[in-house]
Design an enzyme around this catalytic site. Sequence first.
Site, mmCIF file in Angstrom:
data_model
loop_
_atom_site.group_PDB
_atom_site.id
_atom_site.type_symbol
_atom_site.label_atom_id
_atom_site.label_comp_id
_atom_site.label_asym_id
_atom_site.label_seq_id
_atom_site.Cartn_x
_atom_site.Cartn_y
_atom_site.Cartn_z
ATOM 1 N N GLN A 158 -13.329 59.995 62.699
ATOM 2 C CA GLN A 158 -13.697 60.697 63.917
ATOM 3 C C GLN A 158 -14.346 59.744 64.913
ATOM 4 O OE1 GLN A 158 -16.293 63.662 62.353
ATOM 5 N NE2 GLN A 158 -17.527 62.192 61.239
ATOM 6 N N ASP A 208 -20.444 64.816 52.798
ATOM 7 C CA ASP A 208 -19.918 64.647 54.157
ATOM 8 C C ASP A 208 -18.843 63.579 54.109
ATOM 9 O OD1 ASP A 208 -20.924 65.244 57.288
ATOM 10 O OD2 ASP A 208 -19.772 63.410 56.991
ATOM 11 N N ASP A 240 -14.103 63.885 50.946
ATOM 12 C CA ASP A 240 -13.548 65.087 51.541
ATOM 13 C C ASP A 240 -14.009 66.301 50.727
ATOM 14 O OD1 ASP A 240 -11.965 67.173 52.421
ATOM 15 O OD2 ASP A 240 -10.190 65.921 52.685
ATOM 16 N N ALA A 241 -14.773 67.191 51.353
ATOM 17 C CA ALA A 241 -15.324 68.348 50.636
ATOM 18 C C ALA A 241 -14.214 69.194 50.021
ATOM 19 C CB ALA A 241 -16.161 69.197 51.590
ATOM 20 N N ASP A 280 -21.611 73.788 56.456
ATOM 21 C CA ASP A 280 -21.863 73.534 57.876
ATOM 22 C C ASP A 280 -20.791 72.601 58.410
ATOM 23 O OD1 ASP A 280 -23.078 73.471 60.321
ATOM 24 O OD2 ASP A 280 -24.610 72.020 59.759
#
Lengths: 509, 542
Positions: A245, A319, A353-354, A371
Site C-alpha cells: 500500500q 497486520d 495476511d489475516a 479493524d
Amino acid sequence: MQSETMPPPSRAHTAILLVSVLVVATCGLIYELLAGTLASYLLGDSVTQFSIVIGSYLFAMGVGSYVSRYVRRDEIGAFIRVEVLIAALGGWSAAGLFLLFPLVDDFRLVLYALVLAIGVLVGLEIPLLIRILRHRYPFRDLVSNVLTYDYVGALVASLLFPLVLVPRLGMIRTGMVFGVANVLVAIALTWVLKERRGRRLDLAMAFAVLASLLVGLSMADRLQQMSEVAFYGEGVIYAHSTSYQRIVLTRRASDLRLYLNGNLQFSSRDEYRYHEALVWPVLGRVMHPRNVLILGGGDGLAAREVLSDPEVAHVTLVDLDPEMTRLFRNNAELVALNRGSLSSPRISVINTDAFRWVRQARGPYDAVIADFPDPTAYSLGKLYTESFYRELARLLAPDGMMTVQSTSPLIAPRTYWTVATTLEAAGLKTRGYHVYVPSFGEWGYTLAAHYPPSDTVHLPPGLRFLDARAERLMFEFPRDMARRPTPVNRLDNQALVRSFDEEWAHYES
Amino acid sequence: MKAEVTRRACLTASALLGSALATGACSALAPARWPGTLDGADFTRGHALRDRRFPAPRATVQAAKLVIAGGGVAGLAAGWRLLDAGFDDFELLELEDRAGGNARSGRNAISAYPLGAHYLPIPNREAGALRRMLGQFGMIVGTDAAGAPIYDPYQVCADLDERLFWRGAWQEGLFPQTGLSVAERAQHDDFERTMAMFSAAVGQDGKPAFAVPIACSSQDPAFTALDRISFAAWLDARGWTSAPLRAYVRYCCRDDYGTEPGEVSAWAGVHYFAARRGWSGAETRDRELTWPEGNGRLVALMTAQLGDRIRPAQTVFGAARADDGATINVFDHHSGTSRALRTQAAILAMPQFVAARICPGVGGTKGFSYAPWVVANVSTSRHPRGPGVPLAWDNVSAASDSLGYVVATHQTDSGGDGPTVLTWYMPLSAMPAAEARRVMLNRSLGEWQDLVASDLLDLHPDLEGAITRIDVWRWGHAMIRPTTGFLTDPDRLAAQAGAPPLFRAHSDLSGMSIFEEAHYRGVAAAEAAMRHLGHPFESLLA
Ligand SMILES: Cc1cc2nc3c(=O)[nH]c(=O)nc-3n(C[C@H](O)[C@H](O)[C@H](O)COP(=O)(O)OP(=O)(O)OC[C@H]3O[C@@H](n4cnc5c(N)ncnc54)[C@H](O)[C@@H]3O)c2cc1C
C-alpha cells in the site's frame, strides 16, 4: 554607459517586443499567484501566505529593477537569457514546489528562495525592455506603451488564473504553460535577431528549456500523482509505497492524519472517539479479557486502548504490512500517539495476511477486534465474509466477544447491516452500534459473540469520550440507519464490496 | 536497443495475427531477460517411446493383481475408485517423475501455480463419482434441504471470477457489455437463449441433451446430428456472424479445446455452453472450484491417497494379453533396465497415440488430434491494475491472441497487492498442430519470455519493471480436439470398448480434455476391471 554598438530594433522587432511585454507581464503575475496559492495550500493560513509572497515578490522585482543598471551591453541578449531563466524557474515552480514539499526540512526556505529568484528576474524585464525600445519611441510614448501592456497583462493573468487556469489546467500545468510562453518570447527574439553573437548558445538553451517544459506538460498527471500534496491538500510529512500500500501521513496544524492508498484511516484530532468506541464496548463486556486479538490496526491505536486494561495479559496483532507497524513503532510522534503500544512486552505483532492467518490460527481469544480498511476492493472484501467470520467464531472463546469495524451506517446502511447479517450467517449473535467521528462522519461497528451481547458494560474511568450513558446511546439507530434485510457476504458473491461501491458512489455523486 | 524494440514490435504484431510461432524472423537472438525455466512433458522419454528405443525385458516378474499404466487424472481416478471399492492390490506406473499429467503444478517462493489445468466447474448432478471424491476430500461440507451438495467456500472461485479488457477498460464477465450495436446485442441474446434451451433439453431417451460426463448425454439424433458440421458452420447457418459474438465463441473454443471454431464439432461447441448445470446448494451454481495450484490440488490429494502404489519414472512400452492375464513391459528410468510384469489385468491410462503404439489391440489413431499449448508462469512484484473493474481470477483481453492469465494468489490472499504469480495461457491453434509443435520446440526461453512479456505489458503497462521471473511450460499434446465427427469416430468407439483384461482410460476416449472426462474414464475403467476380476462393488456410474 549605454551600449552604442546595438542598432535600434526594426519594426518587426518592435512588434515582437511589445507583445513580449504583454506575455512577460502575464507570466510574471501568474508565477506570483501560483506561489501564493501554493503557499496557502501547503502551509495553511492564506492571508498570511499570500501577503508575504506578494510582498517579497514585489520587493524582489524592485531588486531586479535596481540590478538592471549593471547590464551595460547587449540588453537584448540579457533580456533573452532572463526570459529563458524565468521560463525554467517559473514553468517548473508549481511542479517543483509540490514535489519538494515532502522532501525538504524547511519548505518556507525553498518557497521564498524561489519567489525571490523569480521576482528578481521579472524585475529585470521591464527596465531592459524600456531600454531596448528607447530608440523606437519618444520617451513619453515609450513609458506609456510599456506600462499599458504591463497592466493589461496583469489583468489578463488575474482573471484567467482563478476562472480558467486553476480549475481547468491545475497548478502544475498552469506553470508549465506560462513557462512555454516565456521561452517562446526568447526564441522568437533570438530567431529574428540573426546577427547577434552567442545566438546559437541562447537558442540551444531556450530549446532545452522548452523541451523540458513540454515533457513536463505531457507528464503533468503523473507529476500530480507523484506529488501527493497536490492530492491531499495537506502537508505530507511522510509518504512511502510498501509492497502492499501507499502510506501517507499529513499534518495541518496539530492535526496528524494517516491515509492508506488515499483513504483516511485516522485524524489525530478525533481518533480517540473512533478507538474508544472500537475497543471498550467489547472489552467492557468480557469478564476477563486476558487474550486479545487485533486484526488490522497496524497503527497501534486500538492496541493502545486494549493495553490500558491491566487485565489484558497478551495482545496478538495481525497486520499485513511490516512497514506500517515499523513506522508506528519507531516514529516519535506516532509513538506518542499510540503510547508505544507496538513495543509493549504484552504484544506480539504478526505481519501476515489475516485472511491466511486465521485459517491456521488457534484460539481461544477472549476478545477479537477486526479493524480492517473499508471493503473498497474484492481482496479486502474477503475479510468481511461468512467464511472469515466462521474462522473468527472458532477462535473466539465461548464467553468471548468480538467487534467489527463496519463502515458508515448513514452513508451505506445496506453495507453496514450486511456485516451483521454475515456474522449471523456464521452462527454468531450480533448488535450494531455507531458513533460520530468528525473526520469520518457517522461510523458503525458490530458486536458479535456466541451469545447475545448484553446491555451491561464496565467501562474504565477516565476515557475521553465514552461513559455508560454515551455508550448506551451508541446502540440506538434512528430510521435512516435502521436495520434492513441484506444478503450474506460470501467469498463467491462479494455482496459487501458491491453494495459498498454503490452506496458510496451514490453518496459522493 | 533498436533491435530490441523491433523484435518486440514484431512479436506483438505476429501474436496479434495469431501466428506468433511462425515468425522465424523475430527469433534466434533473444537471450533470457528474466530468470526462468523452459520445461514441458518429458520429450526425451516421449520420443524414446515413439522410436521404440527400449532394451528387451531381462526378467519376468509377478506384479500386483492390477497394473495402471499412466498417472494422469484418469489413472489416478482409477486408483481412487479401486481403493474406494476396497480393491488395493494394484500399482500405478508413470512415465514422468511425478504423477498428474496435464494437471500438474509448480511452486515458487510466492505461490503454488498450475502448469496446465487450473479449475474444475462445480460438477453436474450426473457426475456422481466425482462428487463422491470431492466429498471425501472435504470439499463438500454438507447438503441443503433439497439434497444438493454445499461446497466449501474456500474451494469455490472467489468473486471477482472473470473480467475482460475491452476498448480500453476492464469489465466484468467475458462478453463485451458496452459499445455494441443493437444487432450485435440481439445476436448475443439470441445465442444465449438458444444455449439455455439446449441446456434444459432432454432427448427421446430421457437423458439430458448435453451432459458432463458426455457419456451421460442423450443419443437422440436431434442433438447428435450437430456433430456432423463445424461449430463455425453451424453459427453461420443461424446467421450468428457478429464480430463480438464470434470472438467470444472463439475464445471459449480455444479455452476448453485449444481449437478454432472452424474445426470444433458443433456438438462440442454447444456442449461448452449448454452442458454445465453445476449442482450445488443455491448460489454457487455456475461457479468453478479452483486453487492456487489449479487442478494440481486434486492431483496432490489423489496422489497422497495412492501413496507408494505410484511408481514414477516407469515407461510402459508394451502391453499384451497373455494366458489368464496380461504382460506389461516397463522400462525403469532410474536403473535403465526393462522388466516384463505379469498381471491379471491392466488399465492403460495414457493418450491414444501412445496406447496404440504399445498395444496393437486398442484401436487406431486416425481420428485423434491434439492441440499444443504454452503456459507461462509470470512472477510479479505487484498485482496488475488497469482501468475499470479490479483484478479478477481470470483476466482476458479482447485484443490479444493469448487467453490472458489467472492469478495464483486469488484464492488465498486478501492483500490486494504485493507479489503474485500470473499463469498465462496460449493454445497454438492458429497453425497446423505438427508445425506448431516444431516451432514450439525450437523457440528459446528468451524468445518465449519476450513473447509472454510483450503480451502482458501491452495489456498492463503498469507491470513494467514488476516482472521478476518467467517460467515457460510447453505441452506438445496438451488436449484431444473434439473435431467434427468425433462422436462417431470408429477409432474412438473402438478405444472406448476396450477388451479384457486390457482396459483403457484417458480423456482421449471422451474426445474432450477436461477433468470430469478424465475422471469418468478412470472410474469406468476401474469398475470394468473389478468386474472382470470378480471384485464386488456398487457402481458409481449413472
Ligand atoms: C494448458 C492446459 C489447461 C487445461 N485446463 C483445464 C482446466 O482448467 N480444467 C479442466 O478440467 N481441464 C483442463 N485441462 C485438461 C486436463 O488437464 C486434462 O483433461 C486432464 O488432466 C487429462 O488427464 P488424463 O489422465 O486423461 O491425461 P494425461 O494428463 O495425458 O495423463 C496421461 C499420463 O500418462 C502418462 N504416460 C503416458 N505414456 C505413458 C507410458 N507409456 N507409460 C507410463 N505412463 C505414461 C503421462 O506421463 C501422463 O502422466 C487443461 C489442459 C492443459 C494442457
